[in-house]
Design a protein around this motif. Structure first.
Motif, PDB file in Angstrom:
ATOM      1  N   GLU A 194       0.851  -1.190   0.000  1.00  0.00           N
ATOM      2  CA  GLU A 194       0.000   0.000   0.000  1.00  0.00           C
ATOM      3  C   GLU A 194       0.885   1.238   0.000  1.00  0.00           C
ATOM      4  O   GLU A 194       1.687   1.431   0.912  1.00  0.00           O
ATOM      5  CB  GLU A 194      -0.909  -0.009   1.230  1.00  0.00           C
ATOM      6  CG  GLU A 194      -1.918  -1.134   1.184  1.00  0.00           C
ATOM      7  CD  GLU A 194      -2.805  -1.175   2.420  1.00  0.00           C
ATOM      8  OE1 GLU A 194      -2.838  -0.174   3.170  1.00  0.00           O
ATOM      9  OE2 GLU A 194      -3.437  -2.217   2.635  1.00  0.00           O
ATOM     10  N   TYR A 195       0.738   2.048  -1.051  1.00  0.00           N
ATOM     11  CA  TYR A 195       1.493   3.288  -1.186  1.00  0.00           C
ATOM     12  C   TYR A 195       0.700   4.235  -2.074  1.00  0.00           C
ATOM     13  O   TYR A 195      -0.186   3.805  -2.829  1.00  0.00           O
ATOM     14  CB  TYR A 195       2.896   3.047  -1.760  1.00  0.00           C
ATOM     15  CG  TYR A 195       2.909   2.272  -3.059  1.00  0.00           C
ATOM     16  CD1 TYR A 195       2.812   2.919  -4.286  1.00  0.00           C
ATOM     17  CD2 TYR A 195       3.002   0.887  -3.061  1.00  0.00           C
ATOM     18  CE1 TYR A 195       2.815   2.218  -5.475  1.00  0.00           C
ATOM     19  CE2 TYR A 195       3.001   0.173  -4.236  1.00  0.00           C
ATOM     20  CZ  TYR A 195       2.911   0.842  -5.441  1.00  0.00           C
ATOM     21  OH  TYR A 195       2.903   0.137  -6.617  1.00  0.00           O
ATOM     22  N   GLN A 196       1.012   5.515  -1.990  1.00  0.00           N
ATOM     23  CA  GLN A 196       0.308   6.507  -2.797  1.00  0.00           C
ATOM     24  C   GLN A 196       0.669   6.294  -4.264  1.00  0.00           C
ATOM     25  O   GLN A 196       1.811   5.967  -4.591  1.00  0.00           O
ATOM     26  CB  GLN A 196       0.685   7.918  -2.359  1.00  0.00           C
ATOM     27  CG  GLN A 196       0.222   8.240  -0.959  1.00  0.00           C
ATOM     28  CD  GLN A 196       0.662   9.626  -0.519  1.00  0.00           C
ATOM     29  OE1 GLN A 196       1.278  10.373  -1.266  1.00  0.00           O
ATOM     30  NE2 GLN A 196       0.350   9.968   0.716  1.00  0.00           N
ATOM     31  N   ASN A 197      -0.301   6.516  -5.150  1.00  0.00           N
ATOM     32  CA  ASN A 197      -0.045   6.217  -6.554  1.00  0.00           C
ATOM     33  C   ASN A 197       0.826   7.259  -7.253  1.00  0.00           C
ATOM     34  O   ASN A 197       1.066   7.155  -8.444  1.00  0.00           O
ATOM     35  CB  ASN A 197      -1.349   5.980  -7.319  1.00  0.00           C
ATOM     36  CG  ASN A 197      -2.370   7.063  -7.103  1.00  0.00           C
ATOM     37  OD1 ASN A 197      -2.167   7.947  -6.282  1.00  0.00           O
ATOM     38  ND2 ASN A 197      -3.465   6.999  -7.818  1.00  0.00           N
ATOM     39  N   PHE A 231       4.696  -3.446   4.492  1.00  0.00           N
ATOM     40  CA  PHE A 231       5.447  -2.375   3.834  1.00  0.00           C
ATOM     41  C   PHE A 231       5.023  -1.018   4.392  1.00  0.00           C
ATOM     42  O   PHE A 231       3.848  -0.774   4.627  1.00  0.00           O
ATOM     43  CB  PHE A 231       5.187  -2.414   2.318  1.00  0.00           C
ATOM     44  CG  PHE A 231       5.714  -1.213   1.595  1.00  0.00           C
ATOM     45  CD1 PHE A 231       7.067  -1.063   1.373  1.00  0.00           C
ATOM     46  CD2 PHE A 231       4.862  -0.210   1.160  1.00  0.00           C
ATOM     47  CE1 PHE A 231       7.567   0.050   0.718  1.00  0.00           C
ATOM     48  CE2 PHE A 231       5.341   0.901   0.502  1.00  0.00           C
ATOM     49  CZ  PHE A 231       6.697   1.034   0.280  1.00  0.00           C
ATOM     50  N   GLN A 232       6.003  -0.138   4.609  1.00  0.00           N
ATOM     51  CA  GLN A 232       5.754   1.213   5.103  1.00  0.00           C
ATOM     52  C   GLN A 232       6.277   2.211   4.071  1.00  0.00           C
ATOM     53  O   GLN A 232       7.484   2.254   3.810  1.00  0.00           O
ATOM     54  CB  GLN A 232       6.475   1.450   6.434  1.00  0.00           C
ATOM     55  CG  GLN A 232       6.104   0.480   7.526  1.00  0.00           C
ATOM     56  CD  GLN A 232       4.700   0.698   8.034  1.00  0.00           C
ATOM     57  OE1 GLN A 232       4.284   1.829   8.217  1.00  0.00           O
ATOM     58  NE2 GLN A 232       3.977  -0.385   8.254  1.00  0.00           N
ATOM     59  N   GLU A 233       5.399   3.001   3.491  1.00  0.00           N
ATOM     60  CA  GLU A 233       5.809   4.007   2.517  1.00  0.00           C
ATOM     61  C   GLU A 233       6.827   4.969   3.113  1.00  0.00           C
ATOM     62  O   GLU A 233       7.692   5.501   2.417  1.00  0.00           O
ATOM     63  CB  GLU A 233       4.572   4.771   2.037  1.00  0.00           C
ATOM     64  CG  GLU A 233       4.840   5.780   0.964  1.00  0.00           C
ATOM     65  CD  GLU A 233       3.577   6.509   0.537  1.00  0.00           C
ATOM     66  OE1 GLU A 233       3.723   7.603  -0.014  1.00  0.00           O
ATOM     67  OE2 GLU A 233       2.458   5.997   0.766  1.00  0.00           O
ATOM     68  N   LYS A 234       6.773   5.151   4.416  1.00  0.00           N
ATOM     69  CA  LYS A 234       7.691   6.039   5.135  1.00  0.00           C
ATOM     70  C   LYS A 234       9.145   5.642   4.895  1.00  0.00           C
ATOM     71  O   LYS A 234      10.032   6.499   4.846  1.00  0.00           O
ATOM     72  CB  LYS A 234       7.352   5.999   6.628  1.00  0.00           C
ATOM     73  CG  LYS A 234       8.215   6.877   7.500  1.00  0.00           C
ATOM     74  CD  LYS A 234       7.885   6.690   8.955  1.00  0.00           C
ATOM     75  CE  LYS A 234       8.646   7.555   9.899  1.00  0.00           C
ATOM     76  NZ  LYS A 234      10.013   7.840   9.623  1.00  0.00           N
TER      77      LYS A 234
END
Length: 195
Positions: free
Chosen positions: A93-96, A174-177
């Motif tokens: 999960e991450y911003q597109n 998963f961490q987008e950070k």
């Protein structure tokens, strides 16, 4: 009791002595009250930690860590590994606004296994900067053990550049950070260097 019995059980020279005791609170009692206050704070911290862990566990059960069905040793090729890594990244999960590409780096022939190494480069292109100087990378290794049966699944692990924690699919969310932190650190470094 006779004297011999008293000597055997250790009560022969035992005397009770009466003492005068001051009923006002002592420093020892004050210390005990402080200790109880510290103990209460510690107990409260432990309870908060337990509740937080329980909430996190419930949240993880409601939203489990995603994984894919990885191919077996017999089905594996370098191209299949490339496709599987792309398929696995789609579960994150991450911003597109993030874009990435997967690149096969090399095949290492070790004593008991082959390591297929891939690099996944991430960036956030904008209209102002469509070609960024700074990217964040994740390095995937697919381990094929030479003497393992062909129907056994492959082993996969990955790390993010600059970090030492080894992740395994299905074990870590998963961490987008992580990507943002890598890019931010590189931008700070680029700004500090004068060309």
């Amino acid at each position: 009791m006779d004297k011999a019995q008293k000597k055997m059980d250790g009560t022969e020279d035992f005397k009770i002595q009466k003492m005068d005791v001051d009923p006002s609170p002592t420093s020892q009692e004050t210390d005990t009250e402080e200790d109880n206050g510290n103990l209460n704070e510690l107990a409260l911290a432990v309870v908060k930690s337990a509740v937080s862990a329980a909430v996190k566990t419930v949240a993880e059960e409601e939203k489990p860590i995603k994984n894919i069905k990885w191919v077996t040793h017999g089905e594996f090729t370098a191209e299949t590994g490339h496709k599987q890594i792309e398929e696995f990244i789609l579960t994150w999960e991450y911003q597109n606004r993030w874009v990435y590409y997967v690149e096969f780096i090399e095949k290492e022939d070790l004593v008991h296994s082959y390591h297929y190494n891939y690099c996944v480069r991430w960036s956030i292109p904008t209209a102002k900067k469509p070609m960024l100087q700074v990217t964040a990378s994740a390095y995937f290794t697919i381990k094929i053990i030479k003497n393992k049966p062909l129907d056994m699944p492959i082993e996969v692990f990955y790390i993010f550049e600059g970090l030492s924690l080894v992740h395994r699919p299905g074990m870590t969310r998963f961490q987008e950070k992580w990507l943002r932190d890598i890019i931010e650190a590189k931008n700070i470094l680029m700004e500090s260097i004068s060309f």
